[in-house]
Write a protein that holds these residues in place. Structure first.
Motif, mmCIF file in Angstrom:
data_model
loop_
_atom_site.group_PDB
_atom_site.id
_atom_site.type_symbol
_atom_site.label_atom_id
_atom_site.label_comp_id
_atom_site.label_asym_id
_atom_site.label_seq_id
_atom_site.Cartn_x
_atom_site.Cartn_y
_atom_site.Cartn_z
ATOM 1 N N ALA A 478 47.751 63.209 57.564
ATOM 2 C CA ALA A 478 46.750 63.446 56.667
ATOM 3 C C ALA A 478 46.342 62.038 55.884
ATOM 4 O O ALA A 478 45.203 61.965 55.332
ATOM 5 N N ILE A 479 47.237 61.349 55.747
ATOM 6 C CA ILE A 479 46.961 60.089 54.913
ATOM 7 C C ILE A 479 46.355 58.868 55.853
ATOM 8 O O ILE A 479 46.910 58.626 56.868
ATOM 9 N N PRO A 480 45.337 58.268 55.383
ATOM 10 C CA PRO A 480 44.767 57.043 55.925
ATOM 11 C C PRO A 480 45.965 55.921 56.408
ATOM 12 O O PRO A 480 45.526 55.311 57.617
ATOM 13 N N SER A 481 46.556 55.701 55.767
ATOM 14 C CA SER A 481 47.468 54.586 56.150
ATOM 15 C C SER A 481 48.341 55.114 57.030
ATOM 16 O O SER A 481 48.514 53.988 58.109
ATOM 17 N N THR A 482 48.495 56.164 57.847
ATOM 18 C CA THR A 482 49.145 56.608 58.911
ATOM 19 C C THR A 482 48.315 55.947 60.136
ATOM 20 O O THR A 482 48.760 55.148 61.090
ATOM 21 N N TYR A 483 46.997 56.014 60.127
ATOM 22 C CA TYR A 483 46.191 55.640 60.997
ATOM 23 C C TYR A 483 45.854 54.112 60.943
ATOM 24 O O TYR A 483 45.494 53.367 62.133
ATOM 25 N N ALA A 527 44.849 68.891 51.137
ATOM 26 C CA ALA A 527 43.496 68.723 51.206
ATOM 27 C C ALA A 527 42.705 68.295 52.340
ATOM 28 O O ALA A 527 41.505 68.583 52.283
ATOM 29 N N LEU A 528 43.365 67.985 53.529
ATOM 30 C CA LEU A 528 42.759 67.555 54.562
ATOM 31 C C LEU A 528 42.182 68.906 55.003
ATOM 32 O O LEU A 528 41.219 69.086 55.694
ATOM 33 N N MET A 529 43.055 69.939 55.139
ATOM 34 C CA MET A 529 42.930 71.209 55.768
ATOM 35 C C MET A 529 41.604 71.838 55.171
ATOM 36 O O MET A 529 40.702 72.330 55.852
ATOM 37 N N GLN A 530 41.547 71.431 54.000
ATOM 38 C CA GLN A 530 40.210 72.133 53.042
ATOM 39 C C GLN A 530 39.287 71.596 53.412
ATOM 40 O O GLN A 530 38.083 72.030 53.618
ATOM 41 N N LYS A 531 39.118 70.075 53.536
ATOM 42 C CA LYS A 531 38.045 69.229 53.750
ATOM 43 C C LYS A 531 37.605 69.625 55.259
ATOM 44 O O LYS A 531 36.406 69.335 55.307
ATOM 45 N N GLU A 532 38.466 69.608 55.960
ATOM 46 C CA GLU A 532 38.070 69.788 57.636
ATOM 47 C C GLU A 532 37.982 71.166 58.081
ATOM 48 O O GLU A 532 37.969 71.449 59.371
ATOM 49 N N TRP A 541 47.734 69.378 64.667
ATOM 50 C CA TRP A 541 47.884 68.621 65.637
ATOM 51 C C TRP A 541 46.967 68.005 66.417
ATOM 52 O O TRP A 541 47.018 66.968 66.932
ATOM 53 N N TYR A 542 45.903 69.009 66.727
ATOM 54 C CA TYR A 542 44.636 68.823 67.355
ATOM 55 C C TYR A 542 43.985 67.278 66.872
ATOM 56 O O TYR A 542 43.224 66.665 67.265
ATOM 57 N N PHE A 543 43.922 67.735 65.569
ATOM 58 C CA PHE A 543 43.240 66.710 64.308
ATOM 59 C C PHE A 543 43.836 65.415 64.823
ATOM 60 O O PHE A 543 43.105 64.557 64.966
#
Length: 840
Positions: A478-483, A527-532, A541-543
């Motif tokens: 969920a965190i941008p730094s991973t990507y 937060a990601l689950m709510q946003k998306e 996983w698919y995200f």
């Protein structure tokens, strides 16, 4: 003055007392591990023990230290009530002694008995990498140099030792064929026609090549220099070796014609010309690599050949245990000889990161080193027996940028593509801990910089445990730094390929074994689950796959991964089910499918995914996990959780109908055909999505080059045959009796070729390779002792006096009338032998 003297006395007493408490040396402590009983209490568990003996002069206070080690089993209970077992992370464990156990004096010992899950079948299962840590020096580990594992007790002999009579019956299926009758090229060509005469290759032979094939001709000339002591001169003459460009052949196809006056290698592509050279090398006498030759006689023949599968691959795991750059280059030479065209390079995992990424130095300063540690900030904790000390091979090590570019160039010259694997999001502990160290480095000076590549949510309270026992090995998606991290690694890896001028079409992202419970208590995930609008944790996983796919596509790369990248987790009647995920069938995902263990329920997974539209690489554990033990024996190294894998397993595999080639289950017993009754079969469309075959070596128990070569060879040769050669008649024959007859004919050719030609070549090729020499089959029949070997051409030696056979021992040539103790061993042509078989 009295006060000063008193203080001095107290200080001296304290120093002397401290020295007395730790005056014993770790070398004085002898540790012995013993398997006591499998199926203990008639349950799926075993009983084993540690015995600690003091062989030093000073007493050993067991409360002064803790004993650390690597161990692949889950200990349920310490039955002796004198110690406590603790699993710290993965297979990293320790024993803490009961506070009531004070010390053991010179000559005394203490035994700790315990119960663990499953069975223990060979010495690979034993604990390893033992060391102690004194309570007063918690940051320093001291290796136990005196450790012994005793595997067999009398009650376990029948279960754990090899039955030579069964080996004998398997070996009987091989016919002894005259060497001159064997097609000498492996993998076998589509067409081979022997003709009369020989071509005499000497340093006076000329070489003539179309400029299109200059690189292939030059590389071959370099090899001939090693054999003849001189390079061949370039000439337009037609009576030497000629590389000829012709039109109309497939990419890797070639034609090879050897007459008394000329060798012609014809191809439409540089790949084809290179493989023509490899077949020509196969036709040379196998001892040509033993020493400088004045003349090499090559039999005349005509060959027309092309591969069955365009993807023929071997995966080398260097994350769990490292292999040097020099060994990787040696493996590439081996792959090229047998026409394997891909190296799948498993470069990181929970236990190690092996590739320098210059802008992220912590990946190698922290992630490539294993040693005793309190917090993983300077190194990772020990795994797989790597022990307490830092920078110790094979637990520690990495490839510099220059090393990797050299590997890429070397592979490219040998027409081998290198696919890097960068594990995400699971199996990522090494990367996570490395980026944690980077965070600690910058957090007090530049928090933005510290968080730039962080791979975990610092507020995450999720509790999970991976298959390998890790609780902190999954990136937070969920965190941008991973990507940002993934993009940085992809960018720098791509730069290395560009500098090497090597092709890069895909990156293997791993994608396997993300455990239940991960991310469920992460604020960032919530937060990601709510946003998306993601409703289910499984759908996260698919995200992630979609995000990583976008990164790769932006770099003109397609996504490769283990089978999970093509699967969707769902629920049916309250049970978890895995289906082919329709989301990515049009995205050119390549799924490497390993899970076909006979009887586990996923036997048809590869076919289901191919039928659904995924590109599938067959990587079946039952036939292509080369780190699994050759046979069931306490002295045979290797794991055995998915199968026993001898050289026949890859050879007999039928890629497009592998149910038909299923013969033995996990325990080595005959497979029940009914397990395939309701399994999906491969459709014509599905068959078009089977892109190739891959063998794997996972390196948990591979401690160095010799063990790597032992597990790899001769299994790799079975893979080479099945990936290149045309579909054999026995694969499609409906009459089972006729199919078996045809199989045994091919198997006899293969076994004779290995025993009478290839082993001799491998004794010296690429500096010599430590292939496995099989155990001798022995059977008492009609009052006589009969012996045979899996590969005709090996020599069987035996003794009758209890001594271990050597090359000077008697040679077995006919059944022996003898009773009492007998020992047998097979030898190759370079005085190396296999394991000794004892008959009483």
């Amino acid at each position: 003055m009295k006060k000063i003297l008193l203080i001095a006395f107290i200080l001296c007493f304290q120093i002397l007392n401290t020295k007395a408490q730790q005056s014993f040396k770790p070398a004085d402590l002898f540790v012995e591990w013993q398997l006591l009983e499998n199926d203990y209490q008639n349950k799926a568990q075993f009983l084993a023990s540690f015995t600690l003996t003091n062989k030093g002069k000073a007493a050993i206070d067991l409360n002064d230290f803790k004993l650390y080690f690597s161990y692949p089993r889950v200990i349920n209970k310490v039955t002796s009530n004198n110690a406590k077992f603790e699993n710290l992370s993965g297979e990293f464990c320790r024993i803490v002694f009961d506070e009531n156990i004070k010390s053991i004096k010179n000559g005394e010992k203490i035994t700790i008995e315990y119960i663990a899950n499953g069975k223990s079948k060979n010495y690979t299962d034993a604990p390893s990498g033992l060391y102690i840590v004194f309570n007063k020096q918690p940051e320093q580990g001291h290796p136990i140099v005196n450790f012994k594992s005793n595997y067999l007790v009398e009650k376990e002999l029948a279960q754990l030792k090899l039955d030579p009579a069964k080996v004998f019956e398997k070996n009987k299926l091989v016919s002894d064929l005259p060497v001159e009758s064997l097609v000498p090229i492996l993998p076998s060509p589509n067409e081979y026609q022997a003709t009369k005469g020989i071509f005499s290759l000497t340093k006076n032979t000329s070489i003539n090549f179309d400029p299109f094939f200059k690189n292939e001709a030059d590389l071959f000339n370099e090899e001939l220099y090693q054999l003849l002591g001189s390079k061949l001169s370039s000439s337009k003459a037609e009576n030497g070796i000629v590389f000829k460009k012709i039109e109309g052949l497939a990419d890797e196809a070639y034609e090879l014609k050897v007459t008394a006056n000329q060798i012609e290698i014809a191809a439409s592509s540089t790949n084809g010309a290179f493989y023509g050279v490899q077949s020509l090398k196969m036709m040379m006498p196998p001892n040509s690599w033993a020493k400088k030759q004045s003349e090499i006689n090559i039999p005349c023949a005509e060959v027309k050949d092309a591969p069955r599968f365009g993807y023929r691959s071997f995966m080398l795991d260097v994350a769990r245990n490292f292999q040097t750059k020099e060994q990787v280059l040696k493996v590439l030479d081996l792959l090229a000889l047998y026409k394997i065209n891909t190296l799948h390079f498993h470069l990181n995992d929970d236990e190690g990161w092996r590739l320098e990424i210059p802008s992220l130095p912590e990946l190698t300063t922290v992630g490539s080193t294993r040693a005793h540690t309190l917090n993983d900030q300077k190194s990772l904790h020990p795994s797989y027996g790597s022990g307490a000390l830092p920078n110790t091979f094979p637990g520690s090590g990495f490839y510099s940028k220059a090393d990797f570019i050299e590997i890429l160039k070397y592979a490219m010259a040998r027409h081998i593509k290198v696919i890097p694997e960068i594990e995400t999001p699971g199996h990522a502990r090494a990367a996570i801990k490395a980026m944690d160290a980077r965070y600690e480095k910058y957090k007090n000076t530049d928090l933005t910089l510290a968080k730039q590549y962080l791979l975990r949510d610092t507020l995450d309270q999720s509790v999970y445990k991976s298959v390998q026992g890790f609780k902190d090995n999954v990136m937070n998606i969920a965190i941008p730094s991973t990507y940002t991290f993934i993009e940085k690694v992809v960018d720098e890896v791509k730069q290395m390929y560009n500098l090497a001028n090597a092709p890069l079409k895909t990156i293997h992202i791993g994608g396997d074994e993300v455990p239940n419970g991960v991310w469920e208590k992460s604020p960032a995930i919530a937060a990601l689950m709510q946003k998306e609008n993601i409703k289910n944790y499984n759908d996260l996983w698919y995200f992630h796959l979609s995000k990583v796919n976008q990164i790769l596509k932006k770099n003109n790369l397609y996504l490769s991964g283990w089978e999970e990248v093509a699967m969707r987790k769902t629920t049916l009647d309250g049970a978890t089910k895995y289906l082919a995920n329709p989301d990515f069938t049009t995205q050119n995902f390549h799924a490497y499918v390993w899970n076909n263990v006979w009887g586990w329920g996923q036997e048809d997974l590869a076919y289901r995914l191919a039928n659904a539209g995924y590109k599938v690489v067959l990587s079946a554990v039952t036939n292509f996990y080369f780190d699994l033990a050759y046979e069931q024996d306490a002295d045979e190294p290797g794991l055995y959780w998915g199968s026993f894998v001898d050289v026949n397993k890859p050879f007999e595999f039928i890629p497009l109908d592998y149910y038909k080639s299923a013969k033995e289950d996990v325990q080595g017993n005959p497979v029940e055909p009914k397990i395939f009754d309701n399994k999906e079969r491969l459709t014509e469309y599905g068959a078009s999505n089977i892109v190739g075959i891959q063998g794997q070596i996972w390196s948990e128990k591979i401690r160095g080059a010799e063990q790597l070569e032992y597990m790899l060879l001769p299994k790799l040769l079975g893979l080479a045959e099945r990936a290149w050669a045309k579909n054999p008649t026995w694969a499609t024959e409906k009459d089972s009796i006729l199919a078996n007859q045809n199989y045994l004919k091919d198997w006899s050719w293969f076994s004779n070729l290995l025993g009478k030609r290839e082993f001799t070549r491998l004794n010296h090729y690429a500096g010599g390779l430590n292939y496995r020499i099989p155990t001798v089959g022995v059977k008492l029949e009609d009052g006589k002792v009969h012996a045979n070997t899996q590969f005709p051409g090996l020599v069987i030696k035996y003794t009758l006096d209890g001594s271990t056979p050597t090359l000077k021992s008697k040679t077995y040539t006919m059944p022996i009338t003898q009773s009492g103790l007998m020992k047998f061993k097979a030898f190759n042509s370079s005085v190396r032998g296999g394991r000794t078989i004892v008959i009483k």
